[in-house]
Design an enzyme around this catalytic site. Structure first.
Site, PDB file in Angstrom:
ATOM      1  N   ASP A 242      54.956  75.968  30.464  1.00 55.43           N
ATOM      2  CA  ASP A 242      54.141  74.966  31.135  1.00 55.43           C
ATOM      3  C   ASP A 242      54.803  73.387  31.468  1.00 55.43           C
ATOM      4  O   ASP A 242      54.184  73.289  32.163  1.00 55.43           O
ATOM      5  CB  ASP A 242      52.621  75.178  30.465  1.00 55.43           C
ATOM      6  CG  ASP A 242      52.386  76.385  30.850  1.00 55.43           C
ATOM      7  OD1 ASP A 242      52.514  77.080  31.009  1.00 55.43           O
ATOM      8  OD2 ASP A 242      51.161  76.505  30.053  1.00 55.43           O
TER       9      ASP A 242
ATOM     10  N   LYS B 217      45.120  71.630  32.436  1.00 54.10           N
ATOM     11  CA  LYS B 217      45.184  71.849  33.444  1.00 54.10           C
ATOM     12  C   LYS B 217      43.854  73.656  33.403  1.00 54.10           C
ATOM     13  O   LYS B 217      43.857  73.845  31.920  1.00 54.10           O
ATOM     14  CB  LYS B 217      46.865  72.672  34.227  1.00 54.10           C
ATOM     15  CG  LYS B 217      46.988  73.612  32.653  1.00 54.10           C
ATOM     16  CD  LYS B 217      47.063  74.957  32.596  1.00 54.10           C
ATOM     17  CE  LYS B 217      46.773  76.309  31.275  1.00 54.10           C
ATOM     18  NZ  LYS B 217      46.444  77.296  30.899  1.00 54.10           N
TER      19      LYS B 217
HETATM   20  P1  ATP Z   1      48.381  76.363  26.638  1.00 55.09           P
HETATM   21  O1  ATP Z   1      47.128  75.990  27.512  1.00 55.09           O
HETATM   22  O2  ATP Z   1      50.022  76.004  26.868  1.00 55.09           O
HETATM   23  O3  ATP Z   1      48.502  77.609  25.764  1.00 55.09           O
HETATM   24  P2  ATP Z   1      47.265  75.497  24.171  1.00 55.09           P
HETATM   25  O4  ATP Z   1      45.836  74.342  24.583  1.00 55.09           O
HETATM   26  O5  ATP Z   1      46.245  76.360  23.858  1.00 55.09           O
HETATM   27  O6  ATP Z   1      48.056  75.222  25.488  1.00 55.09           O
HETATM   28  P3  ATP Z   1      47.642  73.270  23.056  1.00 55.09           P
HETATM   29  O7  ATP Z   1      46.809  72.253  22.625  1.00 55.09           O
HETATM   30  O8  ATP Z   1      49.129  72.659  23.777  1.00 55.09           O
HETATM   31  O9  ATP Z   1      47.259  74.313  22.897  1.00 55.09           O
HETATM   32  O10 ATP Z   1      48.146  73.113  21.476  1.00 55.09           O
HETATM   33  C1  ATP Z   1      49.259  74.344  20.686  1.00 55.09           C
HETATM   34  C2  ATP Z   1      49.199  73.919  19.608  1.00 55.09           C
HETATM   35  O11 ATP Z   1      50.767  72.632  19.864  1.00 55.09           O
HETATM   36  C3  ATP Z   1      48.512  72.946  18.094  1.00 55.09           C
HETATM   37  O12 ATP Z   1      48.256  74.111  17.538  1.00 55.09           O
HETATM   38  C4  ATP Z   1      49.504  72.329  18.170  1.00 55.09           C
HETATM   39  O13 ATP Z   1      49.580  71.533  16.333  1.00 55.09           O
HETATM   40  C5  ATP Z   1      50.699  71.873  18.460  1.00 55.09           C
HETATM   41  N1  ATP Z   1      51.251  70.911  18.990  1.00 55.09           N
HETATM   42  C6  ATP Z   1      52.658  69.811  19.082  1.00 55.09           C
HETATM   43  N2  ATP Z   1      52.386  69.240  19.957  1.00 55.09           N
HETATM   44  C7  ATP Z   1      50.948  68.618  20.358  1.00 55.09           C
HETATM   45  C8  ATP Z   1      50.387  67.882  21.136  1.00 55.09           C
HETATM   46  N3  ATP Z   1      51.057  66.486  22.020  1.00 55.09           N
HETATM   47  N4  ATP Z   1      49.769  68.045  21.603  1.00 55.09           N
HETATM   48  C9  ATP Z   1      47.958  69.735  21.104  1.00 55.09           C
HETATM   49  N5  ATP Z   1      48.870  70.059  20.372  1.00 55.09           N
HETATM   50  C10 ATP Z   1      50.452  69.581  19.778  1.00 55.09           C
END
Ligand code: ATP
Length: 290
Positions: free
Chosen positions: A139, A13
């Site tokens: 989310d 997203k």
């Molecule tokens: P948001 O936009 O919800 O803040 P994000 O894109 O910033 O999310 P994610 O990619 O969801 O961040 O990752 C955040 C943390 O979650 C990472 O440090 C990762 O190690 C952990 N994590 C756990 N499971 C997953 C997964 N399936 N995919 C990605 N990250 C994961």
């Protein structure tokens, strides 16, 4: 119903608008956001197994594959809430940039809820899945709902909106790590001198007015992340200089997205970013869910 294999695309997203209204007494921030799923996605393959273990494998070497993975957490919550119990093997093909403000973990968790529900013979409605999914993250219910939505509260109050008019997108993830906790901790909600016009954007979406949307892109978290990481501002400038209608940081960053009115312009801008900034995580995609 059945024991077969289920393949799910888990879409990323972006936030077309992200406003923070206030910090609540419990420490959470009250937000008002326009969420939009995009074409860029992970692919997850789920198989029921004979034992009762949750086993995760991935082509990405950068993720925890144990109980810290959000897929694992989703499976735990699903089994607890439904009283179901079976073993599952999950293979995660990761494409969404990690820790990038694109809900990569949340969308994988959403796909896990959907797939486990199907493997269990669909005991839960989509509404019920969204209700239990909030236990994994604010989310995750949105990632089950998908499409275009207004998100309020701490992100869990969702209102579906009509699809945004089609457009071409460039997604560019700079090679830096940004902690969401750092960004919210350093946000001075009371000192913000402007707020994005989320109501105006909602009205533009309802009128199918893409220009009304692109003119209103705004994210208050840029006030924290851009001063700390000037490359984000430089990426936005590069997109604007190469024909974008507008560009913005997504979530708490550091990913930048830009909206274009032609696929050719988007491809050219992406090429420019790859060569000028030496970035590997640059994608051309589109809005998804319409
Ligand atoms: P948001 O936009 O919800 O803040 P994000 O894109 O910033 O999310 P994610 O990619 O969801 O961040 O990752 C955040 C943390 O979650 C990472 O440090 C990762 O190690 C952990 N994590 C756990 N499971 C997953 C997964 N399936 N995919 C990605 N990250 C994961």
């Amino acid at each position: 119903m059945g024991n077969g294999q289920i393949i799910k695309d888990a879409h990323a997203k972006i936030n077309l608008g992200l406003d923070v209204l206030r910090k609540r007494e419990d420490g959470y921030h009250e937000v008002k956001m326009i969420m939009q799923t995009i074409g860029l996605h992970d692919t997850l393959t789920f198989k029921r197994t004979e034992d009762d273990r949750i086993v995760i494998e991935s082509d990405s070497g950068k993720l925890p594959l144990d109980e810290h993975n959000l897929i694992y957490k989703a499976a735990k919550v699903f089994f607890e809430e439904t009283g179901q119990a079976f073993g599952v093997h999950v293979f995660l093909e990761k494409r969404i940039p990690i820790a990038a403000g694109m809900a990569g973990g949340s969308t994988d968790a959403a796909a896990a809820f959907e797939a486990l529900n199907e493997l269990a013979g669909c005991p839960c409605s989509q509404e019920k899945l969204m209700e239990i999914a909030v236990r994994v993250g604010a989310d995750v219910p949105y990632c089950i709902m998908k499409g275009t939505a207004l998100s309020e509260g701490i992100g869990e109050i969702l209102t579906a909106l009509p699809p945004v008019a089609p457009a071409n997108l460039v997604i560019a993830k700079p090679d830096i790590d940004v902690s969401t906790a750092f960004v919210y901790k350093n946000l001075k909600v009371n000192e913000l001198d402007s707020h994005p016009d989320i109501d105006g954007m909602k009205a533009a979406i309802e009128k199918n007015d893409l220009r009304g949307v692109t003119d209103r892109l705004g994210n208050v978290l840029e006030t924290v992340t851009i001063p700390a990481h000037p490359i984000i501002g430089q990426l936005k400038d590069c997109c604007m200089a190469n024909g974008a209608a507008n560009a913005l940081m997504s979530g708490s960053g550091p990913t930048v997205f830009a909206i274009f009115d032609s696929p050719v312009k988007a491809e050219q801008a992406a090429e420019k970013i790859r060569s000028e900034f030496q970035l590997h995580e640059v994608y051309v995609t589109e809005f998804w869910g319409q």
